[in-house]
Enzyme design. Structure first.
Site, mmCIF file in Angstrom:
data_model
loop_
_atom_site.group_PDB
_atom_site.id
_atom_site.type_symbol
_atom_site.label_atom_id
_atom_site.label_comp_id
_atom_site.label_asym_id
_atom_site.label_seq_id
_atom_site.Cartn_x
_atom_site.Cartn_y
_atom_site.Cartn_z
ATOM 1 N N CYS A 119 27.243 -9.635 -33.456
ATOM 2 C CA CYS A 119 28.458 -9.599 -34.285
ATOM 3 C C CYS A 119 28.383 -8.541 -35.377
ATOM 4 O O CYS A 119 29.370 -8.274 -36.054
ATOM 5 C CB CYS A 119 28.720 -10.966 -34.905
ATOM 6 S SG CYS A 119 29.010 -12.245 -33.682
ATOM 7 N N HIS A 252 32.209 -10.916 -42.129
ATOM 8 C CA HIS A 252 32.318 -11.313 -40.724
ATOM 9 C C HIS A 252 32.941 -12.709 -40.666
ATOM 10 O O HIS A 252 32.564 -13.609 -41.419
ATOM 11 C CB HIS A 252 30.923 -11.316 -40.097
ATOM 12 C CG HIS A 252 30.899 -11.880 -38.710
ATOM 13 N ND1 HIS A 252 31.816 -11.530 -37.754
ATOM 14 C CD2 HIS A 252 30.063 -12.785 -38.132
ATOM 15 C CE1 HIS A 252 31.548 -12.196 -36.644
ATOM 16 N NE2 HIS A 252 30.495 -12.959 -36.846
ATOM 17 N N ASN A 282 35.665 -16.575 -34.215
ATOM 18 C CA ASN A 282 34.675 -15.501 -34.354
ATOM 19 C C ASN A 282 34.838 -14.534 -33.180
ATOM 20 O O ASN A 282 34.493 -14.876 -32.052
ATOM 21 C CB ASN A 282 33.283 -16.131 -34.379
ATOM 22 C CG ASN A 282 32.168 -15.111 -34.482
ATOM 23 O OD1 ASN A 282 32.396 -13.913 -34.335
ATOM 24 N ND2 ASN A 282 30.961 -15.586 -34.717
HETATM 25 C C1 LIG Z 1 28.012 -24.793 -35.376
HETATM 26 C C2 LIG Z 1 28.384 -25.382 -36.728
HETATM 27 C C3 LIG Z 1 29.857 -25.249 -36.981
HETATM 28 C C4 LIG Z 1 28.004 -26.861 -36.724
HETATM 29 O O1 LIG Z 1 28.360 -27.422 -37.980
HETATM 30 P P1 LIG Z 1 27.360 -28.422 -38.679
HETATM 31 O O2 LIG Z 1 28.044 -28.953 -39.874
HETATM 32 O O3 LIG Z 1 26.063 -27.673 -38.878
HETATM 33 O O4 LIG Z 1 27.226 -29.544 -37.617
HETATM 34 P P2 LIG Z 1 25.889 -30.072 -36.944
HETATM 35 O O5 LIG Z 1 25.285 -29.026 -36.069
HETATM 36 O O6 LIG Z 1 25.036 -30.653 -38.036
HETATM 37 O O7 LIG Z 1 26.468 -31.209 -36.030
HETATM 38 C C5 LIG Z 1 27.035 -32.371 -36.570
HETATM 39 C C6 LIG Z 1 27.472 -33.262 -35.419
HETATM 40 O O8 LIG Z 1 28.663 -32.697 -34.834
HETATM 41 C C7 LIG Z 1 28.491 -32.626 -33.414
HETATM 42 N N1 LIG Z 1 29.260 -31.489 -32.897
HETATM 43 C C8 LIG Z 1 28.850 -30.239 -32.628
HETATM 44 N N2 LIG Z 1 29.879 -29.526 -32.174
HETATM 45 C C9 LIG Z 1 30.951 -30.310 -32.159
HETATM 46 C C10 LIG Z 1 32.297 -30.143 -31.798
HETATM 47 N N3 LIG Z 1 32.771 -28.975 -31.347
HETATM 48 N N4 LIG Z 1 33.145 -31.194 -31.923
HETATM 49 C C11 LIG Z 1 32.708 -32.361 -32.370
HETATM 50 N N5 LIG Z 1 31.442 -32.590 -32.719
HETATM 51 C C12 LIG Z 1 30.568 -31.581 -32.621
HETATM 52 C C13 LIG Z 1 27.000 -32.459 -33.220
HETATM 53 O O9 LIG Z 1 26.625 -32.863 -31.929
HETATM 54 C C14 LIG Z 1 26.450 -33.367 -34.297
HETATM 55 O O10 LIG Z 1 26.466 -34.676 -33.835
HETATM 56 P P3 LIG Z 1 25.256 -35.683 -34.164
HETATM 57 O O11 LIG Z 1 25.221 -35.790 -35.659
HETATM 58 O O12 LIG Z 1 25.670 -36.931 -33.467
HETATM 59 O O13 LIG Z 1 24.041 -35.031 -33.590
HETATM 60 C C15 LIG Z 1 27.578 -24.678 -37.869
HETATM 61 O O14 LIG Z 1 26.237 -24.994 -37.785
HETATM 62 C C16 LIG Z 1 27.740 -23.198 -37.835
HETATM 63 O O15 LIG Z 1 28.802 -22.661 -38.096
HETATM 64 N N6 LIG Z 1 26.649 -22.448 -37.555
HETATM 65 C C17 LIG Z 1 26.738 -21.004 -37.484
HETATM 66 C C18 LIG Z 1 27.253 -20.612 -36.136
HETATM 67 C C19 LIG Z 1 27.713 -19.173 -36.089
HETATM 68 O O16 LIG Z 1 28.369 -18.702 -36.983
HETATM 69 N N7 LIG Z 1 27.369 -18.478 -34.995
HETATM 70 C C20 LIG Z 1 27.775 -17.146 -34.773
HETATM 71 C C21 LIG Z 1 27.111 -16.200 -35.667
HETATM 72 S S1 LIG Z 1 27.687 -14.574 -35.412
#
Ligand SMILES: CC(C)(COP(=O)(O)OP(=O)(O)OC[C@H]1O[C@@H](n2cnc3c(N)ncnc32)[C@H](O)[C@@H]1OP(=O)(O)O)[C@@H](O)C(=O)NCCC(=O)NCCS
Length: 330
Positions: A119, A252, A282
């Site tokens: 990205c 970004h 994204n």
């Molecule tokens: C992916 C992201 C949104 C997850 O948010 P988070 O607050 O960290 O959530 P968690 O990973 O702690 O997951 C919380 C719960 O939601 C669940 N979950 C994950 N994706 C889900 C979705 N799309 N819908 C519903 N629930 C979801 C998980 O399984 C987890 O469940 P659990 O507690 O029973 O295990 C966040 O970590 C993020 O934005 N990371 C960066 C990703 C990114 O930007 N990537 C590209 C970079 S260029």
């Protein structure tokens, strides 16, 4: 790598953006994975994204953006002598999408190659184009940043499907009278690469192809919140500028929470922060140019203003650019 620009000024003189027509709302994604609109909005700020159709590849999305950028710069395609296309989703590995675009757009004198920096690709590409023009190797460069991530997403994996979208932007770089690029900071950490990867995309796992994005969201979140701040602070210090002097902040567009965190830590007020992750998700290398396009469209980005762009992504990579805006009105 970190440096402030010196020598004759080089700026962006043309900007164009393009997204596919097909809109997928969060609600639409509920039919593919176990998720809800509420979860996606609360954890990411994303409400909808664009997904290319089966027939659309990267160059189909990038071409309209490139045409607008050239028109905006008042540049004929034949004047372009360098085309860099930043993407992780080229039409195919080779011929490169940049070579295909140069041919389709009519750029017989252009050196053309694809650049892969996740990205952060667009920031890396404008830094390279800057260097080529500053060094006298190229006179007018077209930099394209775009991705069709929908093609490499696992439509059964809720942890990635809801985050990404498709889109592209393009800019023309050339010498300008004043202003233009002030500095860059770029970095990479392959040690963290396994947190965001495409395992079957090359020679390592060629015989066991696994062509879907895999991500450890929590690790990427921690990385992102760290480098979005450190990279911006580093480039500002290198250019002997303070954050108060930044007029427009173009981060970004990965997640609204990451953007809010970076803006708060840096001390950039909300009205200076460009956010469109709610509409596009994204879009990887398309993200920063699409956000530049929105900032121009809503009247926030005008000539003479100081723009701070920071990207991060697969690699892991990160990068910032500081530019005094010189045009590029979409
Ligand atoms: C992916 C992201 C949104 C997850 O948010 P988070 O607050 O960290 O959530 P968690 O990973 O702690 O997951 C919380 C719960 O939601 C669940 N979950 C994950 N994706 C889900 C979705 N799309 N819908 C519903 N629930 C979801 C998980 O399984 C987890 O469940 P659990 O507690 O029973 O295990 C966040 O970590 C993020 O934005 N990371 C960066 C990703 C990114 O930007 N990537 C590209 C970079 S260029």
């Amino acid at each position: 790598m970190i440096a402030s620009a010196n020598g004759r000024p080089i700026g962006i003189t043309g900007l164009g953006v393009h997204v596919p027509d097909r809109v997928f709302t969060n609600k639409d994604l509920e039919q593919f994975v176990d998720t809800t609109d509420e979860w996606i909005v609360e954890r990411t700020g994303i409400r909808e994204r664009r997904f290319a159709t089966e027939d659309e590849a990267l160059t189909d999305i990038a071409r309209p953006a490139a045409i607008v950028a050239l028109e905006d710069a008042g540049t004929l395609p034949s004047e372009i002598d360098l085309l860099i296309c930043a993407t992780v989703t080229p039409d195919m590995l080779f011929p490169t999408s940049s070579a295909l675009l140069a041919d389709e757009l009519g750029m017989p004198d252009a050196a053309a190659y694809d650049l892969l920096a996740g990205c952060t690709g667009f920031v890396y590409a404008i830094a390279q184009a800057y260097g080529m023009v500053a060094g006298g190797l190229a006179k007018k460069a077209l930099v394209v940043g775009g991705d069709v991530l929908s093609k490499i997403l696992d439509w059964e994996d809720r942890s990635t499907l809801v985050l990404f979208g498709d889109g592209a932007g393009a800019v023309v770089l050339e010498r300008v009278e004043q202003g233009g690029f002030l500095g860059f900071e770029l970095g990479a950490d392959g040690g963290g690469g396994e947190h965001l990867w495409l395992p079957g995309s090359g020679s390592r796992k060629f015989e066991d192809p696994d062509s879907f994005v895999k991500m450890n969201g929590r690790e990427v979140f921690k990385f992102a919140t760290r480098v979005m701040v450190s990279s911006a602070e580093a480039v500002l210090a290198e250019c002997e500028l303070t954050v108060d002097e930044v007029d427009v902040y173009v981060p970004h567009q990965a997640n609204k929470r990451i953007i809010d965190h970076a803006a708060r830590k840096l001390g950039i007020p909300e009205e200076k922060v460009v956010v469109n992750v709610d509409r596009y998700g994204n879009t990887s290398s398309g993200s920063i140019p699409l956000a530049l396009g929105d900032a121009v469209a809503d009247g926030r980005l005008r000539d003479g203003e100081l723009v701070l762009m920071t990207g991060m992504g697969a690699g892991l990579t990160w990068g910032s650019a500081l530019i005094e805006w010189t045009g590029g009105n979409g």
